[in-house]
Design a protein around this motif. Structure first.
Motif, PDB file in Angstrom:
ATOM      1  N   ARG A  24       0.807  -1.223   0.000  1.00 45.81           N
ATOM      2  CA  ARG A  24       0.000   0.000   0.000  1.00 45.81           C
ATOM      3  C   ARG A  24       0.842   1.275   0.000  1.00 45.81           C
ATOM      4  NH1 ARG A  24      -5.272  -1.494  -0.028  1.00 45.81           N
ATOM      5  NH2 ARG A  24      -5.200   0.298  -1.434  1.00 45.81           N
ATOM      6  N   TRP A  27      -0.383   3.698  -2.646  1.00 45.33           N
ATOM      7  CA  TRP A  27      -1.588   4.411  -2.224  1.00 45.33           C
ATOM      8  C   TRP A  27      -1.226   5.569  -1.302  1.00 45.33           C
ATOM      9  CZ3 TRP A  27      -4.012   6.002   2.153  1.00 45.33           C
ATOM     10  CH2 TRP A  27      -5.345   6.364   2.060  1.00 45.33           C
ATOM     11  N   ILE A  28      -0.314   5.321  -0.354  1.00 44.78           N
ATOM     12  CA  ILE A  28       0.092   6.375   0.580  1.00 44.78           C
ATOM     13  C   ILE A  28       0.762   7.518  -0.178  1.00 44.78           C
ATOM     14  CG2 ILE A  28       1.668   6.894   2.494  1.00 44.78           C
ATOM     15  CD1 ILE A  28       1.113   4.024   3.507  1.00 44.78           C
ATOM     16  N   GLU A  30       0.289   8.416  -3.303  1.00 48.26           N
ATOM     17  CA  GLU A  30      -0.722   9.161  -4.061  1.00 48.26           C
ATOM     18  C   GLU A  30      -1.638   9.956  -3.136  1.00 48.26           C
ATOM     19  OE1 GLU A  30      -4.386   8.259  -7.217  1.00 48.26           O
ATOM     20  OE2 GLU A  30      -3.133   6.623  -6.452  1.00 48.26           O
ATOM     21  N   HIS A  31      -2.012   9.378  -2.012  1.00 49.50           N
ATOM     22  CA  HIS A  31      -2.939  10.025  -1.083  1.00 49.50           C
ATOM     23  C   HIS A  31      -2.343  11.306  -0.505  1.00 49.50           C
ATOM     24  CE1 HIS A  31      -6.194  10.329   1.819  1.00 49.50           C
ATOM     25  NE2 HIS A  31      -5.315  10.381   2.809  1.00 49.50           N
ATOM     26  N   LEU A  32      -1.048  11.300  -0.205  1.00 50.08           N
ATOM     27  CA  LEU A  32      -0.393  12.459   0.400  1.00 50.08           C
ATOM     28  C   LEU A  32       0.354  13.306  -0.619  1.00 50.08           C
ATOM     29  CD1 LEU A  32       0.989  10.886   3.721  1.00 50.08           C
ATOM     30  CD2 LEU A  32      -1.091  12.227   3.392  1.00 50.08           C
ATOM     31  N   HIS A  33       0.265  12.943  -1.890  1.00 44.14           N
ATOM     32  CA  HIS A  33       0.916  13.695  -2.972  1.00 44.14           C
ATOM     33  C   HIS A  33       2.416  13.846  -2.723  1.00 44.14           C
ATOM     34  CE1 HIS A  33      -3.167  14.614  -4.254  1.00 44.14           C
ATOM     35  NE2 HIS A  33      -3.436  15.120  -3.061  1.00 44.14           N
ATOM     36  N   ALA A  85      -1.227   4.811   6.905  1.00 40.84           N
ATOM     37  CA  ALA A  85      -2.359   5.130   6.040  1.00 40.84           C
ATOM     38  C   ALA A  85      -3.266   6.193   6.647  1.00 40.84           C
ATOM     39  CB  ALA A  85      -3.169   3.868   5.751  1.00 40.84           C
ATOM     40  N   ASP A 154      -9.799   1.221  -0.207  1.00 42.05           N
ATOM     41  CA  ASP A 154      -9.039   2.239   0.513  1.00 42.05           C
ATOM     42  C   ASP A 154      -8.034   1.574   1.464  1.00 42.05           C
ATOM     43  OD1 ASP A 154      -8.426   4.229   2.693  1.00 42.05           O
ATOM     44  OD2 ASP A 154      -9.775   5.472   1.494  1.00 42.05           O
ATOM     45  N   ARG A 156      -6.783   2.655   4.161  1.00 43.30           N
ATOM     46  CA  ARG A 156      -7.118   2.813   5.577  1.00 43.30           C
ATOM     47  C   ARG A 156      -8.033   1.685   6.042  1.00 43.30           C
ATOM     48  NH1 ARG A 156      -8.641   9.048   4.532  1.00 43.30           N
ATOM     49  NH2 ARG A 156      -9.448   7.959   2.686  1.00 43.30           N
TER      50      ARG A 156
END
Length: 442
Positions: A24, A27-28, A30-33, A85, A154, A156
Motif C-alpha cells: 500500500r 496508495w500512501i 498518491e494520497h499524500l501527494h 495510512a 481504501d 485505511r
C-alpha cells in the motif's frame, strides 16, 4: 497450541505486517501527494526508528520477562500497521514511520531472543524454520494486499482490518509462548550428551552451537547454561552476577564478529532482491515478465530453504551449513555475473537465494547464545544486519553505475566468499560474553 507453534505464529504475524504495508506504499504516496524524494525520506524513517529501538529491547525483556515483552511489542507492531495510512500529512507520516520502525525492530529482537531461549529449552534448531514462517506471512499478506489494492479498496480500511486481524493472531500466539519460568527450569536440566541428530529429543551433533549435542553451554556465566542455572526470579536470561542490560547497549566485540557474517548475508540478500529484476532486464535482455520471475524465484528459494533448513543444521551443524550455503551462493553469483540469457540469470539468483537463506537465522541464534542475555546478542546482530540491508541496494547501484552490473554482482559474489571464510566464528566462545562489552547509557 505448542510453544513451538506459538512462536511460529508470532513470526507469521510479524511478517504479515511487513507484507501488508509494502503493498500500500503507492496508495500512501498518491494520497499524500508525495514526490519520489519525499517518499524516499519517509521510507528511511522505519530504519531510523528500528536502529534507535533495537538496542533498548533487551532491557525491556530483562525487566518484564521475554514472554511479556514479545507479546506487548508484537501488539504495538500490529497496531502500528494502520498508522501510515491514517497520517494526514507528510510530517505525520514521518512520525508514524518512526514509531512503526521502532516497534518493528524491538519486536524483532524480542521474538528472536525468545526463539533462542526456546531452542535451548527444546535442545534442537528451530530458528531457520521460524524465519521461513516469517517469509510465509509476508508473502501471504503481500498477495492479499495486491488483490485488495487491485480491487481499489481504501488502504485505511485494508490496513485497519489487517491490524485488527493480526492483533487477534498475536494475542492467541502470545498465550502459547513458553513462560520464562519454564525456560529457567530447563536450565537446571542440561541436555544429555548423546550428540546424535536423530536420537532422544533430536539433539544436534558436535556442531559448535552452545547448548547443543556435545557442546553444552560453557561455564561463562550465561544464565540458563548448564553450569549456571537461573535464580528463581522467573526471568530467563537474567544473570545472578551481572546487572540488568544497559538502556542502550552497543554490540560487544564478539557479537561484532558474528554480526559480520550476518552483514555479508544480508548484503547479498538486499542487493539480489532489489536489483535482480533490473539486472535481468539490462544484462540478460529479459522482458518484464521474466525479470519479475527472477525476483519471485529468488524469494521463493529463500523461503522454502528456511522452512527446511533446520533439518540440515541438525545433521551437519551451523558452521558446515554456512560453508555449504556460502559455496552454493558463490556459484550462483558467478552464474549471475556470466549470465547473458534470462534462464542462466534466474538460475544464478535461485542459487544465491538457496545458499544464503539460513545464514541470518544461524547468526541470530549464535549471537543470542553469545550475548550477556539473548536479547543483547540478538539486538547487536540485528542492528548490524539492518544497516547492511539499508546500504546494500545503494552500494550496488553506485558500483553498477560506475563499472556496470556484472561488476556489481562480482562484488556481491566476493562478499559471499568472505561470509564462507568467516563461518567458524559461529562456534561458541569459551570466554565470558561480558568481556569486551561496549555500552552506552542513554
Amino acid at each position: 497450541m505448542s510453544h513451538h507453534r506459538a512462536i511460529a505464529a508470532v513470526f507469521v504475524a510479524h511478517g504479515a505486517v511487513a507484507g501488508s504495508l509494502s503493498t500500500r506504499i503507492p496508495w500512501i504516496q498518491e494520497h499524500l501527494h508525495l514526490t519520489p524524494g519525499a517518499l524516499g525520506l519517509a521510507l528511511l524513517c522505519p530504519s531510523i526508528g528500528a536502529f534507535v529501538g533495537m538496542p533498548m529491547a533487551s532491557r525491556l525483556a530483562y525487566r518484564f520477562g521475554n514472554r511479556a515483552a514479545t507479546r506487548v511489542l508484537l501488539a504495538l507492531w500490529c497496531a502500528g500497521l494502520a498508522l501510515p495510512a491514517l497520517s494526514p500529512s507528510p510530517v505525520w507520516l514521518f512520525g508514524a514511520f518512526l514509531l512503526f520502525g521502532a516497534a518493528a525492530g524491538m519486536c524483532d529482537v524480542a521474538m528472536n531472543a525468545h526463539a533462542v531461549l526456546l531452542e535451548r529449552h527444546l535442545g534442537r534448531s528451530i530458528m531457520s524454520g521460524l524465519h521461513g514462517m516469517w517469509s510465509v506471512g509476508s508473502l501471504a499478506a503481500g498477495g492479499l494486499g495486491a488483490l485488495v489494492a487491485h480491487a481499489g479498496i481504501d488502504a485505511r480500511i485494508h490496513l485497519g482490518a489487517m491490524s485488527l486481524a493480526l492483533l487477534g493472531l498475536g494475542a492467541a500466539a502470545g498465550r502459547g509462548l513458553l513462560p520464562d519460568s519454564r525456560m529457567a527450569d530447563s536450565a537446571h536440566n542440561p541436555l544429555p550428551d548423546n550428540g546424535t541428530a536423530e536420537s532422544g529429543r533430536g539433539l544436534l551433533p558436535d556442531s559448535g552451537v552452545a547448548g547443543f549435542g556435545h557442546n553444552p553451554l560453557p561455564d561463562n556465566g550465561i544464565a540458563g547454561s548448564a553450569h549456571n542455572p537461573l535464580p528463581d526470579s522467573g526471568m530467563a536470561g537474567a544473570r545472578r552476577d551481572v546487572p540488568a542490560p544497559r538502556r542502550f547497549a552497543l554490540p560487544t566485540r564478539g557479537i561484532l564478529v558474528i554480526g559480520l557474517v550476518g552483514f555479508c548475508a544480508t548484503f547479498a540478500e538486499g542487493a539480489s532482491s532489489n536489483w535482480s529484476a533490473v539486472y535481468l532486464t539490462a544484462v540478460a535482455d529479459a522482458g518484464p515478465g521474466l525479470a519479475a520471475a527472477g525476483y519471485t524465484v529468488f524469494i521463493l528459494c529463500m523461503a522454502s530453504t528456511r522452512l527446511l533448513g533446520d533439518h540440515v543444521i541438525r545433521r551437519i551443524g551451523p558452521v558446515a551449513t554456512v560453508r555449504a550455503g556460502g559455496a552454493v551462493a558463490a556459484v550462483g553469483g558467478a552464474l549471475v555475473v556470466a549470465a547473458r540469457t534470462p534462464a542462466l540469470g534466474i538460475a544464478g539468483f535461485a542459487l544465491v537465494g538457496l545458499g544464503i537463506a539460513v545464514i541470518v537465522p544461524l547468526v541470530i541464534a549464535a549471537a543470542g547464545n553469545a550475548g550477556t542475555t539473548p536479547g543483547e546478542g540478538v539486538a547487536g546482530v540485528a542492528t548490524i544486519t539492518y544497516l547492511s540491508g539499508l546500504i546494500a541496494p545503494a552500494v550496488t547501484g553506485w558500483v553498477a553505475g560506475a563499472l556496470g552490473y556484472p561488476a556489481a554482482f562480482a562484488l556481491i559474489t566476493c562478499v559471499v566468499v568472505l561470509l564462507t571464510l568467516l563461518a567458524p566464528v559461529l562456534r561458541p566462545s569459551r570466554t565470558s560474553p561480558a568481556e569486551g562489552d561496549v555500552r552506552v547509557d542513554a
